[in-house]
Design a protein around this motif. Structure first.
Motif, PDB file in Angstrom:
ATOM      1  N   ASP A 181       0.821  -1.219   0.000  1.00  0.00           N
ATOM      2  CA  ASP A 181       0.000   0.000   0.000  1.00  0.00           C
ATOM      3  C   ASP A 181       0.849   1.262   0.000  1.00  0.00           C
ATOM      4  OD1 ASP A 181      -1.950  -1.899   0.279  1.00  0.00           O
ATOM      5  OD2 ASP A 181      -2.484  -1.386   2.338  1.00  0.00           O
ATOM      6  N   ASP A 203       0.077   1.492  -3.953  1.00  0.00           N
ATOM      7  CA  ASP A 203      -1.318   1.319  -3.556  1.00  0.00           C
ATOM      8  C   ASP A 203      -2.272   1.492  -4.731  1.00  0.00           C
ATOM      9  OD1 ASP A 203      -3.102   0.988  -1.113  1.00  0.00           O
ATOM     10  OD2 ASP A 203      -4.029   2.695  -2.149  1.00  0.00           O
ATOM     11  N   GLU A 237      -0.467  -2.565  -7.679  1.00  0.00           N
ATOM     12  CA  GLU A 237      -1.602  -3.426  -7.353  1.00  0.00           C
ATOM     13  C   GLU A 237      -2.908  -2.778  -7.791  1.00  0.00           C
ATOM     14  OE1 GLU A 237      -1.509  -4.420  -3.204  1.00  0.00           O
ATOM     15  OE2 GLU A 237      -1.742  -2.361  -2.540  1.00  0.00           O
TER      16      GLU A 237
HETATM   17 MG    MG Z   1      -4.643  -2.609   0.817  1.00  0.00          MG
END
Ligand code: MG
Ligand code: C2E
Ligand code: MG
Ligand code: MG
Length: 289
Positions: A181, A203, A237
């Protein structure tokens, strides 16, 4: 504020007031029962090299089913488990299950990649952590280099010296460390250089507006450059669209993870995805000989 005075009582902190008492009790019950009834399980999501689409890692994500079969989100479950202390027990179960699974995949010849397990602060404060991980690796026969732990920036401000020394010991036995993150926490750039790390995970909140020439593209490019400056592998991500993927590739991101390639899947489903290559998009990746 109630004090914990024995094995079976839970510590209740003042800031836990946001949870109504009945919900707390209910959830603690669900947690205890879930562990006892083996209603906890893991889903797995691949991380791919941005150029070749080769799997470079797999993240294990906790799933919990209540007594009616409904899935509880880890985002609600984990903070509660941290408060009650069950995170230690749950966390150990997650590490063991993920290591067992990765050993099975290695034996099946699916490839050698690290399995990434999410860690909470409480686990890093567990005095027996290193010993537990050593035992699990010995029991499962998984090489330490095939285990990765994901910690968030918030751990960096809690007891920094202790965190650094624990992460250092883990790295010395070969375990990989990932900062999860990234970009949402409170850690300063000064702190970043002292934390022993192998990988940065950007993140997914930065993905929403990620297109060529947006502010987010500039921020993400800067994070990637920072990661590379620190000799880290950088993973994005929450990649959901081809547009996001192409933007990430144009700014030299190393790896991607997200629904565009695969949702988190149960082990047998992931095995099918790997066998059929369903996560691998022919028009996005280059084959290298
Ligand atoms: Mg997360
Ligand atoms: P995380 O570690 O940042 O995990 C990524 C989350 O993003 C996962 O949510 C995953 O399902 C979701 N995700 C992946 N790709 C996409 C995408 O393309 N789009 C969108 N919208 N979401 C995507 P999940 O599984 O609900 O987990 C939430 C968080 O709960 C995790 O965030 C992690 O912080 C925590 N968590 C999960 N499992 C564990 C665990 O075993 N232990 C601990 N301590 N925390 C865990
Ligand atoms: Mg994670
Ligand atoms: Mg994350």
């Amino acid at each position: 504020k109630a004090k914990s005075n024995g094995k079976n009582s839970y510590e209740i902190y003042a800031d836990s007031i946001i949870y109504p008492a009945t919900d707390r009790l209910q959830l603690e019950n669900i947690l205890d029962r879930a562990i006892a009834d083996c209603k906890l399980f893991l889903h797995y999501q691949p991380q791919l090299d941005i150029l070749t689409g080769k799997i470079i890692g797999i993240e294990a994500l906790l799933r919990c089913q209540d007594l009616h079969g409904n899935l509880l989100s880890p985002a609600e479950l984990i903070p509660m488990a941290e408060e009650t202390g069950s995170i230690i027990k749950i966390g150990e179960w997650v590490i063991r299950t993920a290591c067992q699974q990765n050993k099975i995949w290695q034996n099946l010849g699916l490839g050698h990649f690290p399995i990434a397990v999410n860690f909470s602060v409480k686990q890093l404060q567990d005095r027996n952590l290193i010993e537990k991980i050593d035992t699990i690796l010995a029991e499962t026969g998984l090489p330490a280099t095939a285990l990765e732990i994901e910690v968030t920036e918030s751990i960096a401000i809690k007891d920094l010296d202790l965190t650094i020394s624990i992460l250092q010991s883990l790295r010395e036995i070969g375990v990989k460390i990932s900062l999860d993150d990234f970009g949402t926490g409170y850690s300063s750039l000064a702190v970043l250089k002292y934390i022993p790390l192998d990988r940065l995970k950007i993140d997914r909140s930065f993905m929403r507006e990620l297109r060529a020439n947006t502010i987010d593209a500039g921020i993400v490019r800067t994070i990637i450059n920072l990661g590379h400056e620190l000799k880290l592998n950088v993973v994005a991500e929450g990649v959901e669209t081809v547009e996001q993927f192409e933007c990430l590739r144009s700014i030299n991101c190393d790896a991607v993870q997200g629904f565009l390639f695969s949702r988190p899947l149960a082990a047998p489903e992931l095995e099918v995805a790997i066998a059929t290559g369903s996560y691998w998009h022919q028009n996005l990746f280059h084959v290298h000989n």
